[in-house]
Structures are given as structure tokens and as C-alpha cells.
Write a protein that holds these residues in place. Structure first.
Motif, PDB file in Angstrom:
ATOM      1  N   TYR A 138       7.648  51.662  16.957  1.00 20.29           N
ATOM      2  CA  TYR A 138       8.321  50.397  16.651  1.00 20.29           C
ATOM      3  C   TYR A 138       7.336  49.342  16.159  1.00 20.29           C
ATOM      4  O   TYR A 138       6.157  49.349  16.543  1.00 20.29           O
ATOM      5  CB  TYR A 138       9.082  49.893  17.873  1.00 20.29           C
ATOM      6  CG  TYR A 138      10.314  50.722  18.162  1.00 20.29           C
ATOM      7  CD1 TYR A 138      11.474  50.550  17.421  1.00 20.29           C
ATOM      8  CD2 TYR A 138      10.293  51.714  19.142  1.00 20.29           C
ATOM      9  CE1 TYR A 138      12.590  51.336  17.653  1.00 20.29           C
ATOM     10  CE2 TYR A 138      11.406  52.504  19.389  1.00 20.29           C
ATOM     11  CZ  TYR A 138      12.553  52.311  18.641  1.00 20.29           C
ATOM     12  OH  TYR A 138      13.653  53.090  18.862  1.00 20.29           O
ATOM     13  N   GLN A 139       7.834  48.430  15.329  1.00 24.23           N
ATOM     14  CA  GLN A 139       6.996  47.371  14.769  1.00 24.23           C
ATOM     15  C   GLN A 139       7.619  46.002  15.068  1.00 24.23           C
ATOM     16  O   GLN A 139       8.423  45.497  14.283  1.00 24.23           O
ATOM     17  CB  GLN A 139       6.828  47.563  13.261  1.00 24.23           C
ATOM     18  CG  GLN A 139       6.063  48.815  12.892  1.00 24.23           C
ATOM     19  CD  GLN A 139       5.824  48.911  11.399  1.00 24.23           C
ATOM     20  OE1 GLN A 139       5.711  47.906  10.690  1.00 24.23           O
ATOM     21  NE2 GLN A 139       5.746  50.128  10.892  1.00 24.23           N
ATOM     22  N   PRO A 140       7.257  45.403  16.192  1.00 20.62           N
ATOM     23  CA  PRO A 140       7.753  44.059  16.516  1.00 20.62           C
ATOM     24  C   PRO A 140       6.906  42.991  15.808  1.00 20.62           C
ATOM     25  O   PRO A 140       5.669  43.024  15.858  1.00 20.62           O
ATOM     26  CB  PRO A 140       7.588  43.964  18.037  1.00 20.62           C
ATOM     27  CG  PRO A 140       7.251  45.358  18.499  1.00 20.62           C
ATOM     28  CD  PRO A 140       6.572  46.008  17.334  1.00 20.62           C
ATOM     29  N   TYR A 154      -0.931  33.559  16.069  1.00 19.79           N
ATOM     30  CA  TYR A 154      -0.239  34.795  16.430  1.00 19.79           C
ATOM     31  C   TYR A 154       1.096  34.943  15.705  1.00 19.79           C
ATOM     32  O   TYR A 154       1.649  36.048  15.650  1.00 19.79           O
ATOM     33  CB  TYR A 154      -0.018  34.870  17.947  1.00 19.79           C
ATOM     34  CG  TYR A 154      -1.198  35.441  18.685  1.00 19.79           C
ATOM     35  CD1 TYR A 154      -1.234  36.779  19.052  1.00 19.79           C
ATOM     36  CD2 TYR A 154      -2.300  34.655  18.992  1.00 19.79           C
ATOM     37  CE1 TYR A 154      -2.328  37.318  19.706  1.00 19.79           C
ATOM     38  CE2 TYR A 154      -3.402  35.178  19.655  1.00 19.79           C
ATOM     39  CZ  TYR A 154      -3.409  36.505  20.002  1.00 19.79           C
ATOM     40  OH  TYR A 154      -4.490  37.042  20.648  1.00 19.79           O
ATOM     41  N   LEU A 155       1.627  33.876  15.169  1.00 21.93           N
ATOM     42  CA  LEU A 155       2.887  33.962  14.429  1.00 21.93           C
ATOM     43  C   LEU A 155       2.738  34.897  13.234  1.00 21.93           C
ATOM     44  O   LEU A 155       1.749  34.832  12.498  1.00 21.93           O
ATOM     45  CB  LEU A 155       3.312  32.585  13.934  1.00 21.93           C
ATOM     46  CG  LEU A 155       3.844  31.586  14.958  1.00 21.93           C
ATOM     47  CD1 LEU A 155       4.172  30.268  14.265  1.00 21.93           C
ATOM     48  CD2 LEU A 155       5.060  32.114  15.691  1.00 21.93           C
ATOM     49  N   GLY A 156       3.716  35.752  13.048  1.00 22.05           N
ATOM     50  CA  GLY A 156       3.709  36.643  11.896  1.00 22.05           C
ATOM     51  C   GLY A 156       2.905  37.906  12.072  1.00 22.05           C
ATOM     52  O   GLY A 156       2.885  38.765  11.178  1.00 22.05           O
ATOM     53  N   ARG A 157       2.260  38.055  13.234  1.00 19.21           N
ATOM     54  CA  ARG A 157       1.494  39.275  13.491  1.00 19.21           C
ATOM     55  C   ARG A 157       2.414  40.385  13.998  1.00 19.21           C
ATOM     56  O   ARG A 157       3.429  40.130  14.642  1.00 19.21           O
ATOM     57  CB  ARG A 157       0.402  39.019  14.526  1.00 19.21           C
ATOM     58  CG  ARG A 157      -0.768  38.230  14.002  1.00 19.21           C
ATOM     59  CD  ARG A 157      -1.879  38.118  15.039  1.00 19.21           C
ATOM     60  NE  ARG A 157      -2.399  39.420  15.483  1.00 19.21           N
ATOM     61  CZ  ARG A 157      -3.420  39.564  16.324  1.00 19.21           C
ATOM     62  NH1 ARG A 157      -4.024  38.490  16.814  1.00 19.21           N
ATOM     63  NH2 ARG A 157      -3.828  40.771  16.680  1.00 19.21           N
ATOM     64  N   ILE A 158       2.044  41.610  13.711  1.00 21.10           N
ATOM     65  CA  ILE A 158       2.728  42.759  14.288  1.00 21.10           C
ATOM     66  C   ILE A 158       2.136  43.018  15.668  1.00 21.10           C
ATOM     67  O   ILE A 158       0.912  43.007  15.850  1.00 21.10           O
ATOM     68  CB  ILE A 158       2.582  44.012  13.404  1.00 21.10           C
ATOM     69  CG1 ILE A 158       3.305  43.811  12.062  1.00 21.10           C
ATOM     70  CG2 ILE A 158       3.126  45.251  14.116  1.00 21.10           C
ATOM     71  CD1 ILE A 158       4.826  43.713  12.181  1.00 21.10           C
ATOM     72  N   VAL A 186      11.998  43.017  15.918  1.00 24.69           N
ATOM     73  CA  VAL A 186      11.578  44.357  15.507  1.00 24.69           C
ATOM     74  C   VAL A 186      12.101  44.649  14.103  1.00 24.69           C
ATOM     75  O   VAL A 186      13.303  44.557  13.846  1.00 24.69           O
ATOM     76  CB  VAL A 186      12.074  45.413  16.504  1.00 24.69           C
ATOM     77  CG1 VAL A 186      11.548  46.794  16.106  1.00 24.69           C
ATOM     78  CG2 VAL A 186      11.604  45.072  17.925  1.00 24.69           C
ATOM     79  N   ILE A 187      11.177  45.015  13.221  1.00 29.65           N
ATOM     80  CA  ILE A 187      11.557  45.215  11.825  1.00 29.65           C
ATOM     81  C   ILE A 187      11.613  46.688  11.419  1.00 29.65           C
ATOM     82  O   ILE A 187      12.137  47.012  10.343  1.00 29.65           O
ATOM     83  CB  ILE A 187      10.611  44.456  10.871  1.00 29.65           C
ATOM     84  CG1 ILE A 187       9.159  44.894  11.080  1.00 29.65           C
ATOM     85  CG2 ILE A 187      10.761  42.946  11.069  1.00 29.65           C
ATOM     86  CD1 ILE A 187       8.194  44.279  10.067  1.00 29.65           C
ATOM     87  N   ASP A 188      11.097  47.585  12.274  1.00 29.98           N
ATOM     88  CA  ASP A 188      11.143  49.005  11.905  1.00 29.98           C
ATOM     89  C   ASP A 188      10.890  49.857  13.146  1.00 29.98           C
ATOM     90  O   ASP A 188      10.372  49.380  14.157  1.00 29.98           O
ATOM     91  CB  ASP A 188      10.095  49.324  10.837  1.00 29.98           C
ATOM     92  CG  ASP A 188      10.469  50.539   9.985  1.00 29.98           C
ATOM     93  OD1 ASP A 188      11.515  51.164  10.269  1.00 29.98           O
ATOM     94  OD2 ASP A 188       9.707  50.859   9.063  1.00 29.98           O
TER      95      ASP A 188
END
Length: 215
Positions: A138-140, A154-158, A186-188
Motif C-alpha cells: 500500500y502507498q499512503p 512531511y506533507l505529500g510524502r509517501i 491511500v493512493i494505491d
């Protein structure tokens, strides 16, 4: 049982969904995402309703988004459950890990509505859950951070192995952010039909939190 998953779009509810599907113990009817009636944003992470819908579409799952206001959450949550019971809903899955006060509220409300409250990741170590999430693929994406202790950067980090290592080195920080240190979207992942495409908006600061709007 026929269940819905209480949904924020973040990593913990995603892992709760993943475990539920993997176990085959319940039939997932869809996702339940409470939204603010005035702002039209998700109540949990402040994300746009259509973004959560895009995620649900990528997962191939039905999404319902009941609206609520401050002071009316329990009433509106119960109303949504009552409607779903007409479709033979029997339980709701939650991604809580260890905050007993919140679990007590959930169990009371679900008991009053005559449905089961299910906690697939409850009592697990946050270190273990974080690593399981990454191991499963998973990629949050980090969409909000509390100004103390985490910086805006930290914004925008995986949420990945490097970020876990950094969080482990910080005193008083929960790796899974169960105390609200950060929020994710979660994008993927392995149960996605396709990656959720997002564009980063302009970050902003509000009430001791940095937020990253997504489009």
C-alpha cells in the motif's frame, strides 16, 4: 456477516479492509464515509468528497457519504446505519488500534443499533501494522500533520520505510499516528484496480495542523 467499513481513506481503515477481505470472514458491502454538511469535506481527514469517491471507484467498492454537523454525528451515523440495516447490514468494520475511549463509544452505538462492531487490527503493535501495510504494497500519502511534533515538510510524502525509521527516532510519536500526529490517503495497493491520480494543492495551516489539499 454483511458489513460496511467505516472509512476515512487512510492507511488504518485500508488495512482493516484488507484483512477483512483476505480472511473471507465477512461480505464487504461497501464503505461508510461521514462528511461535513457545510464544507462538503470528509469529517475524518478533511478531504474532498469526490476524492474519496475516486478512491472507492479504484477499489471497486460502493461508497455512501452521509452528511453531518458538529454535535449531530452520533444521530446521523445511527440514521445511516438504520438505512443500511434495511439492506441486511449486520456489522461495521473499524480501523481503530488502541484508543479505548473511542472503541467504547463505537461499541455502545453499534450495540444500540443492533449490529456488530468489528476491529481487525485492534491490539496489534503499531510498528507491526506499519510494516504489514508496506509489505502488502500500500502507498499512503501524508495529507495532514500536527505541527508538533511533525514539520510541514512531511506533507505529500509517501508513508514508506524511510518515514517509519524517522518516526521511530522521534520521542512520543506513534508510528501509525493513532494519537493524530498525521493523516494519510491511500493512493494505491494490491486491492486497487488502478492507482488514484491526485494533484497537490497549496498547503495551509489551521488549528495547529498543516494540511495538503488534493485534487
Amino acid at each position: 456477516m454483511n458489513v460496511f467499513v467505516s472509512w476515512s481513506g487512510g492507511k488504518d481503515c485500508m488495512l482493516a479492509l484488507h484483512r477483512t477481505l483476505k480472511s473471507g470472514s465477512h461480505r464487504v458491502m461497501g464503505l461508510l464515509n461521514m462528511c461535513d454538511r457545510d464544507s462538503q469535506l470528509s469529517r475524518s481527514h478533511g478531504l474532498k468528497k469526490e476524492l474519496i469517491q475516486r478512491q472507492a471507484d479504484a477499489l471497486g467498492l460502493r461508497l455512501i457519504q452521509p452528511e453531518t454537523r458538529n454535535g449531530e454525528y452520533e444521530k446521523d451515523f445511527k440514521a445511516a446505519i438504520a438505512e443500511l440495516k434495511a439492506e441486511r447490514l449486520e456489522g461495521v468494520v473499524f480501523g481503530d488500534i488502541y484508543l479505548m475511549e473511542h472503541r467504547t463509544w463505537i461499541e455502545r452505538v453499534c450495540s444500540e443499533m443492533g449490529i456488530a462492531a468489528i476491529f481487525p487490527i485492534w491490539g496489534n503493535t503499531t510498528n507491526g501494522l506499519a510494516r504489514e501495510l508496506l509489505l502488502e504494497g500500500y502507498q499512503p500519502l501524508v495529507v495532514a500533520v500536527r505541527n508538533e511534533p511533525l514539520p510541514q515538510s512531511y506533507l505529500g510524502r509517501i508513508f514508506d520505510a524511510q518515514m517509519i525509521a524517522e518516526l521511530e527516532a522521534m520521542e512520543g510519536v506513534d508510528i501509525c499516528a493513532e494519537n493524530g500526529e498525521f493523516h494519510s490517503f491511500v493512493i494505491d495497493g494490491p486491492i486497487f484496480r488502478h492507482r488514484v491520480s491526485v494533484k497537490h494543492g497549496q498547503s495551509y495551516f489551521d488549528k495547529n495542523h498543516w494540511y495538503l489539499p488534493l485534487n
